[in-house]
Write a protein that holds these residues in place. Structure first.
Motif, mmCIF file in Angstrom:
data_model
loop_
_atom_site.group_PDB
_atom_site.id
_atom_site.type_symbol
_atom_site.label_atom_id
_atom_site.label_comp_id
_atom_site.label_asym_id
_atom_site.label_seq_id
_atom_site.Cartn_x
_atom_site.Cartn_y
_atom_site.Cartn_z
ATOM 1 N N ARG A 42 0.949 -1.036 -0.022
ATOM 2 C CA ARG A 42 -0.219 0.033 0.002
ATOM 3 C C ARG A 42 0.964 1.222 0.024
ATOM 4 N NH1 ARG A 42 -5.220 -0.964 1.599
ATOM 5 N NH2 ARG A 42 -5.387 1.244 0.821
ATOM 6 N N ALA A 43 1.985 1.217 -0.913
ATOM 7 C CA ALA A 43 2.801 2.353 -0.870
ATOM 8 C C ALA A 43 2.097 3.620 -0.998
ATOM 9 C CB ALA A 43 4.029 2.084 -1.854
ATOM 10 N N GLY A 44 2.588 4.802 -0.349
ATOM 11 C CA GLY A 44 1.556 6.027 -0.671
ATOM 12 C C GLY A 44 0.399 6.212 -0.126
ATOM 13 N N SER A 45 0.011 5.165 0.617
ATOM 14 C CA SER A 45 -1.271 5.104 1.230
ATOM 15 C C SER A 45 -1.377 5.775 2.768
ATOM 16 C CB SER A 45 -2.240 4.003 1.165
ATOM 17 O OG SER A 45 -1.492 2.978 1.925
ATOM 18 N N TRP A 46 -2.180 5.853 3.355
ATOM 19 C CA TRP A 46 -2.177 6.251 4.769
ATOM 20 C C TRP A 46 -1.502 5.367 5.598
ATOM 21 C CZ3 TRP A 46 -4.789 3.614 8.457
ATOM 22 C CH2 TRP A 46 -5.933 2.801 7.949
ATOM 23 N N ILE A 47 -1.710 3.729 5.269
ATOM 24 C CA ILE A 47 -1.393 2.947 5.975
ATOM 25 C C ILE A 47 0.094 2.896 5.989
ATOM 26 C CG2 ILE A 47 -1.101 0.410 6.010
ATOM 27 C CD1 ILE A 47 -3.887 0.124 4.953
ATOM 28 N N ASP A 48 1.050 3.335 4.750
ATOM 29 C CA ASP A 48 1.928 3.221 4.606
ATOM 30 C C ASP A 48 2.656 4.519 5.274
ATOM 31 O OD1 ASP A 48 4.821 3.122 3.761
ATOM 32 O OD2 ASP A 48 4.439 4.341 1.653
ATOM 33 N N ARG A 49 2.022 5.707 5.356
ATOM 34 C CA ARG A 49 2.598 6.802 6.121
ATOM 35 C C ARG A 49 2.622 6.464 7.734
ATOM 36 N NH1 ARG A 49 -0.729 9.256 2.121
ATOM 37 N NH2 ARG A 49 0.389 10.476 0.712
#
Length: 311
Positions: free
Chosen positions: A122-129
């Motif tokens: 999930r790169a770039g998503s809120w999960i990644d952040r």
């Protein structure tokens, strides 16, 4: 087997160099080693007797030969402070330290690898952040500060876990885990952060490869694709695990001090405070040999993750 024999033979010079450096530790200290060990209130006669007992009156090359001969027979020397064999002291303190290292590594691998794979997928998503923010914070905050926060919150206020001490495994698995929960989670946060970032970076690179795009185009489900990507990214991750175990030596010293656990870390602290050089030398030598052995095992594991590697 041929590769294994070559690697083991290559390890021998490394351990020999480490042994020389460890031996020279006492002689590289400024001033008279015997006076430094004896303390500020020692008399001239006390220092002379200590020099005689430690063999410091002998030439340096002879001292090394005597020390190396004892080392080859498994004799790491005798503690100046307790008059006990260093091997006996290490054997007494090894259980808590190995327990912390094992549980910390297990927690780190079980938590960090799924987090890193999820962040890469999930790169770039809120999960990644969120995962990356957690990794940065966990790696940045000092281990001792988090340890004291854990003690105050979970031991003093909530009283869920003991604030200090160690329960031997022979007294039961649950009490053993209960006594090690806070120290292991405290130490694992740093390695979870390190391993999560490495897993995310390597898996993200693999997910951009052509064979992954082909697998997705064929309609392969998400979990098999991620499992395939993880296997192809396993070598850098395995290397990071090995480096993390080596770096854990310093973290264990701090953690055992904060949580008052009678392990090798506390033994080193006590030895430094009492200028107990034989104990310091023994711990350094065993730690270096352990580090070399872990690197060898990590190198051998590469062939399991990548069949193209041939020894």
């Amino acid at each position: 087997m041929e590769y294994l024999i070559k690697r083991v033979l290559a390890v021998i010079p490394v351990v020999a160099v480490v042994a020389v450096v460890v031996f020279m530790l006492i002689h590289l200290s400024p001033g008279d080693p015997a006076a430094l060990i004896a303390g500020d209130y020692a008399t001239t006669d006390d220092i002379a007797r200590l020099r005689e007992a430690l063999g410091l009156n002998e030439p340096l090359w002879r001292q090394f030969i005597i020390w190396a001969t004892k080392l080859l027979h498994g004799d790491l020397g005798t503690s100046i402070y307790t008059q006990a064999p260093v091997t006996h002291l290490l054997a007494q303190r090894l259980g808590p330290t190995v327990s912390i290292a094992f549980l910390t590594t297990l927690i780190s691998v079980v938590v960090a690898i799924p987090l890193g794979v999820l962040a890469a997928y999930r790169a770039g998503s809120w999960i990644d952040r969120i995962v990356m923010i957690f990794a940065v914070l966990a790696f940045s905050v000092p281990v001792f500060l988090v340890g004291y926060m854990f003690i105050y919150g979970f031991a003093v206020k909530l009283q869920w876990f003991p604030a200090q001490g160690y329960v031997n495994l022979s007294e039961g698995v649950i009490p053993w885990l209960h006594s090690l929960a806070l120290p292991c989670i405290n130490l694992a946060l740093v390695y979870i952060a390190l391993l999560t970032r490495m897993t995310r970076a390597t898996v993200l690179d693999v997910l951009h490869e052509d064979y992954i795009r082909t697998a997705r185009a064929k309609g392969l489900a998400v979990l098999p694709v991620l499992r395939h990507a993880l296997m192809n990214a396993a070598i850098p991750i395995a290397t990071t695990v090995g480096v993390g175990i080596a770096l854990m030596i310093g973290g264990v010293v701090v953690t055992e001090t904060v949580f008052a656990i009678p392990g090798v870390g506390r033994l080193v602290i006590d030895a430094v405070l009492h200028h107990d050089y034989p104990v310091i030398q023994g711990v350094l030598l065993v730690s270096a040999a352990t580090y070399v052995a872990i690197n060898l095992l990590i190198d051998l594991s590469y062939g399991l993750f990548d069949p193209r590697i041939r020894y």
